[in-house]
Design a protein around this motif. Structure first.
Motif, PDB file in Angstrom:
ATOM      1  N   SER A  49      50.552 -35.428  79.092  1.00  0.00           N
ATOM      2  CA  SER A  49      50.429 -34.379  78.078  1.00  0.00           C
ATOM      3  C   SER A  49      49.613 -34.919  76.908  1.00  0.00           C
ATOM      4  CB  SER A  49      51.804 -33.929  77.589  1.00  0.00           C
ATOM      5  OG  SER A  49      52.436 -34.960  76.882  1.00  0.00           O
ATOM      6  N   THR A  51      48.196 -33.578  72.627  1.00  0.00           N
ATOM      7  CA  THR A  51      48.227 -32.576  71.567  1.00  0.00           C
ATOM      8  C   THR A  51      46.803 -32.335  71.084  1.00  0.00           C
ATOM      9  OG1 THR A  51      50.422 -33.310  70.909  1.00  0.00           O
ATOM     10  CG2 THR A  51      49.191 -32.009  69.310  1.00  0.00           C
ATOM     11  N   SER A  55      48.755 -28.000  69.250  1.00  0.00           N
ATOM     12  CA  SER A  55      49.459 -27.501  70.424  1.00  0.00           C
ATOM     13  C   SER A  55      49.536 -28.591  71.484  1.00  0.00           C
ATOM     14  CB  SER A  55      48.744 -26.286  71.016  1.00  0.00           C
ATOM     15  OG  SER A  55      48.815 -25.207  70.128  1.00  0.00           O
ATOM     16  N   THR A  56      50.709 -28.706  72.120  1.00  0.00           N
ATOM     17  CA  THR A  56      50.908 -29.694  73.162  1.00  0.00           C
ATOM     18  C   THR A  56      50.625 -29.063  74.511  1.00  0.00           C
ATOM     19  OG1 THR A  56      52.580 -30.795  71.833  1.00  0.00           O
ATOM     20  CG2 THR A  56      52.566 -31.300  74.181  1.00  0.00           C
ATOM     21  N   VAL A  63      55.005 -24.510  78.330  1.00  0.00           N
ATOM     22  CA  VAL A  63      54.878 -24.500  76.878  1.00  0.00           C
ATOM     23  C   VAL A  63      56.185 -24.873  76.180  1.00  0.00           C
ATOM     24  CG1 VAL A  63      53.029 -22.786  76.909  1.00  0.00           C
ATOM     25  CG2 VAL A  63      55.399 -22.028  76.738  1.00  0.00           C
ATOM     26  N   ASP A  66      55.889 -27.379  73.324  1.00  0.00           N
ATOM     27  CA  ASP A  66      55.161 -26.800  72.195  1.00  0.00           C
ATOM     28  C   ASP A  66      56.024 -25.780  71.455  1.00  0.00           C
ATOM     29  OD1 ASP A  66      52.911 -26.758  70.597  1.00  0.00           O
ATOM     30  OD2 ASP A  66      51.965 -25.145  71.725  1.00  0.00           O
ATOM     31  N   LYS A  69      58.513 -27.596  69.249  1.00  0.00           N
ATOM     32  CA  LYS A  69      57.862 -28.121  68.046  1.00  0.00           C
ATOM     33  C   LYS A  69      57.587 -27.009  67.039  1.00  0.00           C
ATOM     34  CE  LYS A  69      55.490 -32.141  69.947  1.00  0.00           C
ATOM     35  NZ  LYS A  69      54.184 -32.755  70.223  1.00  0.00           N
ATOM     36  N   ARG A  70      57.119 -25.870  67.528  1.00  0.00           N
ATOM     37  CA  ARG A  70      56.821 -24.736  66.644  1.00  0.00           C
ATOM     38  C   ARG A  70      58.091 -24.225  65.971  1.00  0.00           C
ATOM     39  NH1 ARG A  70      52.547 -24.709  64.355  1.00  0.00           N
ATOM     40  NH2 ARG A  70      51.344 -26.078  65.612  1.00  0.00           N
ATOM     41  N   TRP A 114      49.759 -19.573  74.982  1.00  0.00           N
ATOM     42  CA  TRP A 114      50.956 -19.878  75.756  1.00  0.00           C
ATOM     43  C   TRP A 114      51.109 -18.938  76.937  1.00  0.00           C
ATOM     44  CZ3 TRP A 114      54.848 -19.925  71.106  1.00  0.00           C
ATOM     45  CH2 TRP A 114      54.599 -21.036  70.314  1.00  0.00           C
TER      46      TRP A 114
END
Length: 124
Positions: A49, A51, A55-56, A63, A66, A69-70, A114
């Motif tokens: 993976s 970033t 976005s990862t 997703v 991500d 994290k968001r 996503w």
């Protein structure tokens, strides 16, 4: 992938740029091909993976990481607005506008890329 990398390397050099093998990574989504991809300096590193622009992206195309994290970043943004939320001076309509522009914007940044499903939407 090797052919595309070689073309990119040739084109880059003609423009005066070099591909840095230490800064260039390879992500192979859903493939069994493990042949090394190289540039003049050597072999490029395979990763699971990475970033990019906040976005990862991972091999499976999921997703979940991500989204987590968001959600964390949106919680932080929400907590920073705590004083505004409890303020008696600021109108509720203004509070909603502040929430939308500061918390929702952080939460949904990059969401258009996503691949969503019911579980992801419920988390959000």
């Amino acid at each position: 992938m090797q052919e595309k990398t070689a073309t990119l390397n040739t084109t880059s050099k003609s423009l005066g740029y070099n591909i840095n093998k230490n800064k260039t990574k390879i992500l192979r989504p859903k493939t069994n091909n493990n042949k090394p991809v190289t540039v003049k300096d050597g072999e490029l590193e395979d990763v699971d993976s990475f970033t990019c622009l906040g976005s990862t992206i991972n091999k499976e195309g999921g997703v979940q990481e991500d989204v987590k994290k968001r959600i964390q970043k949106a919680r932080q943004a929400f907590l920073e607005l705590k004083k505004i939320g409890f303020s008696k001076i600021i109108k509720e309509r203004t509070k909603i506008k502040i929430f939308n522009s500061n918390v929702k914007a952080v939460l949904f940044y990059g969401a258009e890329t996503w691949r969503t499903n019911k579980t992801t939407l419920q988390k959000l």
